[in-house]
Design an enzyme around this catalytic site. Structure first.
Site, mmCIF file in Angstrom:
data_model
loop_
_atom_site.group_PDB
_atom_site.id
_atom_site.type_symbol
_atom_site.label_atom_id
_atom_site.label_comp_id
_atom_site.label_asym_id
_atom_site.label_seq_id
_atom_site.Cartn_x
_atom_site.Cartn_y
_atom_site.Cartn_z
ATOM 1 N N LYS A 160 6.728 3.887 -6.552
ATOM 2 C CA LYS A 160 7.279 5.327 -7.012
ATOM 3 C C LYS A 160 8.523 4.531 -7.473
ATOM 4 O O LYS A 160 8.850 5.384 -8.784
ATOM 5 C CB LYS A 160 7.614 6.042 -5.738
ATOM 6 C CG LYS A 160 8.391 7.538 -6.513
ATOM 7 C CD LYS A 160 8.465 8.494 -5.601
ATOM 8 C CE LYS A 160 9.648 8.227 -4.621
ATOM 9 N NZ LYS A 160 11.012 8.472 -5.504
ATOM 10 N N ASP A 161 9.320 3.611 -7.132
ATOM 11 C CA ASP A 161 10.372 3.089 -7.736
ATOM 12 C C ASP A 161 10.097 2.153 -8.764
ATOM 13 O O ASP A 161 10.191 0.707 -8.456
ATOM 14 C CB ASP A 161 11.447 2.664 -6.740
ATOM 15 C CG ASP A 161 11.938 4.025 -5.924
ATOM 16 O OD1 ASP A 161 12.716 4.663 -6.362
ATOM 17 O OD2 ASP A 161 11.475 3.999 -4.650
ATOM 18 N N SER A 184 9.456 11.428 -1.241
ATOM 19 C CA SER A 184 10.861 10.936 -1.514
ATOM 20 C C SER A 184 11.765 11.517 -0.259
ATOM 21 O O SER A 184 11.480 12.645 -0.098
ATOM 22 C CB SER A 184 11.201 11.220 -2.845
ATOM 23 O OG SER A 184 12.928 11.214 -2.781
ATOM 24 N N ARG A 189 14.383 12.260 -1.195
ATOM 25 C CA ARG A 189 15.453 13.424 -1.770
ATOM 26 C C ARG A 189 14.608 14.468 -1.492
ATOM 27 O O ARG A 189 15.110 15.865 -1.959
ATOM 28 C CB ARG A 189 15.778 12.911 -3.143
ATOM 29 C CG ARG A 189 16.870 11.946 -3.073
ATOM 30 C CD ARG A 189 17.245 11.659 -4.569
ATOM 31 N NE ARG A 189 18.410 10.810 -4.274
ATOM 32 C CZ ARG A 189 18.468 9.549 -4.606
ATOM 33 N NH1 ARG A 189 17.526 8.951 -5.012
ATOM 34 N NH2 ARG A 189 19.643 8.773 -4.553
ATOM 35 N N GLY A 240 16.188 4.630 5.053
ATOM 36 C CA GLY A 240 16.048 5.616 6.074
ATOM 37 C C GLY A 240 15.453 7.026 5.614
ATOM 38 O O GLY A 240 15.104 7.356 4.412
ATOM 39 N N HIS A 261 7.390 5.623 3.575
ATOM 40 C CA HIS A 261 7.901 4.674 4.174
ATOM 41 C C HIS A 261 7.079 4.069 5.111
ATOM 42 O O HIS A 261 6.774 2.764 5.337
ATOM 43 C CB HIS A 261 9.278 4.990 4.906
ATOM 44 C CG HIS A 261 10.421 5.212 3.982
ATOM 45 N ND1 HIS A 261 10.993 6.636 4.128
ATOM 46 C CD2 HIS A 261 11.217 4.703 3.234
ATOM 47 C CE1 HIS A 261 12.095 6.608 3.155
ATOM 48 N NE2 HIS A 261 12.091 5.589 2.524
ATOM 49 N N HIS A 269 9.816 8.851 5.634
ATOM 50 C CA HIS A 269 8.534 9.882 5.522
ATOM 51 C C HIS A 269 7.305 9.079 5.606
ATOM 52 O O HIS A 269 7.527 7.614 5.617
ATOM 53 C CB HIS A 269 8.894 10.857 4.079
ATOM 54 C CG HIS A 269 9.171 9.816 2.885
ATOM 55 N ND1 HIS A 269 8.219 8.915 2.301
ATOM 56 C CD2 HIS A 269 10.210 9.880 2.515
ATOM 57 C CE1 HIS A 269 8.850 8.237 1.487
ATOM 58 N NE2 HIS A 269 9.909 8.722 1.400
ATOM 59 N N GLY A 275 7.669 0.172 -2.553
ATOM 60 C CA GLY A 275 6.861 1.411 -3.195
ATOM 61 C C GLY A 275 6.847 1.395 -4.470
ATOM 62 O O GLY A 275 7.706 1.107 -5.429
HETATM 63 O O1 PAF Z 1 14.014 2.069 -2.545
HETATM 64 C C1 PAF Z 1 15.165 2.014 -1.944
HETATM 65 O O2 PAF Z 1 15.030 2.789 -0.712
HETATM 66 C C2 PAF Z 1 16.366 1.219 -1.866
HETATM 67 O O3 PAF Z 1 16.598 0.996 -3.357
HETATM 68 C C3 PAF Z 1 16.288 -0.303 -1.394
HETATM 69 C C4 PAF Z 1 15.323 -0.938 -2.132
HETATM 70 C C5 PAF Z 1 16.190 -0.132 0.155
HETATM 71 C C6 PAF Z 1 17.724 -0.954 -1.791
HETATM 72 O O4 PAF Z 1 18.932 -0.219 -1.117
#
Ligand code: PAF
Length: 284
Positions: A149-150, A185, A187, A31, A37, A34, A147
Site C-alpha cells: 500500500k505504501d 490503513s 488512518r 501500531g 498488519h 488491522h 505492505g
Molecule cells: O509503514 C509504516 O507504518 C511506517 O512508515 C514504518 C515503515 C513502520 C516506519 O515508521
C-alpha cells in the site's frame, strides 16, 4: 510473546537468536494493528524462526501540520493481536530512547523521494528511512516485510537497502482490502460513515482505470488520469494530492501504459484524512 522497549534489549535478543542459528523476520509498524498488519506478520512468521514486530509512531516522518498527536495508539490491544498471530517479540520503544536529545543523523534517499508523497510531505521519507535503518540495526533481521500500500515507501526502502548494503531481504506483501475495496490503513479509523463514499473513490478509481486499459490497451495515460480524477472529484469531500501513472521501479511518470505501470493515488478527505492507494494497471 515478550514486550521489549529498548534498543539494547532488542539487540541482545537478536544476537542471541542469531547465535542459536535462528532466522529473524521483522515487520516494522506504527501500531493500531488491522488485518493488513496481521497478514504481514503471518507472512514473516512463515518465512523465519523468530518474528519481531516493531511498534513506534515515528515523529520524524510526520510534518508539523500532520496527525502525529492523534495517531491511534493502544498498546494493550496491539499486544493482544500480536500475541494471537504468534509474534515472539513486540518491540515498542519510547521516543526518548529512539531519538535521544543528541541524535543527529538522517538517512536520505535521493531521487525516489522527490515526487508523489515525498513532494507533498517534505522530509517524510527521511524520517522513514532513518527509523527503518535504526530498526534494522536494532533487530538484525534476515527479512523484513512491508505492505505494497505504501508503494513509494517500499521502493525507497529497497533502494536504501541496496545502497547501504543492509543484509536484509525486503519482502513485499499485497494490499489487504476491506470487502468494500478500501485499502486497509490505520488512518481509516478517522473516517466517519458519511465519508465512506469519498474514501471508496480511490479503489473505485483503480477499478475504472483498469477497465479503461482492458477495453483499450492503447488508451493514453492522460485519458486514464483524467477519468479517475473526475470520478474522485465528483465527491465534494475529496481533494486530490496526486493521481499519477508511474513506472513501478523508477517511479517516473509513464508516457504509455505497460506491464510496469502503476496507478498511484493520494486523496485528502475533508482536509483531515489523507488516504493512499495504488495498483498495477495490467496484472499478471
Ligand atoms: O509503514 C509504516 O507504518 C511506517 O512508515 C514504518 C515503515 C513502520 C516506519 O515508521
Amino acid at each position: 510473546m515478550k514486550l521489549v522497549t529498548t534498543p539494547i534489549e532488542i539487540q541482545a535478543y537478536a544476537h542471541d537468536y542469531r547465535a542459536k542459528g535462528a532466522t529473524i523476520g521483522l515487520v516494522p509498524t506504527m501500531g493500531w494493528f488491522h488485518e493488513g498488519h496481521l497478514s504481514l506478520m503471518r507472512k514473516a512468521g512463515t518465512m523465519t524462526d523468530k518474528l519481531i514486530v516493531s511498534l513506534f509512531v515515528n515523529p520524524m516522518q510526520f510534518g508539523p501540520s500532520e496527525d502525529l498527536d492523534k495517531y491511534p495508539y493502544d498498546l494493550d490491544r496491539d499486544c493482544r493481536l500480536a500475541e494471537e498471530v504468534g509474534v515472539d517479540l513486540l518491540y515498542a520503544a519510547e521516543k526518548a530512547v529512539m531519538y535521544p536529545e543528541e541524535f543527529a543523523t538522517t538517512v536520505h534517499v535521493k531521487g525516489l523521494t522527490s515526487g508523489l508523497c515525498g513532494g507533498s510531505r517534505p522530509g517524510h521519507f527521511d524520517g522513514v528511512t532513518t527509523v527503518v535503518a535504526k530498526l534494522f540495526n536494532q533487530t538484525l533481521p534476515h527479512i523484513a516485510v512491508f505492505g505494497e500500500k505504501d508503494f513509494q515507501q517500499l521502493a525507497v526502502i529497497r533502494k536504501m537497502v541496496t545502497d547501504l548494503d543492509f543484509p536484509v531481504e525486503i519482502i513485499a506483501h499485497p494490499i489487504v482490502r476491506e470487502e468494500s475495496g478500501l485499502a486497509m490503513s490505520s488512518r481509516n479509523t478517522y473516517l466517519q460513515d458519511d465519508e465512506m463514499a469519498a474514501a471508496l473513490s480511490l479503489s473505485k478509481g483503480i477499478a475504472l482505470a483498469k477497465d479503461l486499459v482492458k477495453s483499450d490497451r492503447n488508451v493514453t495515460v492522460k485519458l486514464v488520469i483524467d477519468g479517475v480524477s473526475r470520478n474522485i472529484l465528483s465527491h465534494r469531500e475529496c481533494e486530490i494530492d496526486y493521481v499519477e501513472i508511474v513506472d513501478k521501479t523508477t517511479l517516473r511518470p509513464c508516457t504509455q501504459i505497460t506491464t510496469a505501470s502503476v496507478l498511484v493515488l493520494a486523496v485528502k478527505i475533508n482536509k483531515r484524512i489523507r488516504l493512499i492507494d495504488n495498483s498495477l494497471m495490467i496484472e499478471g
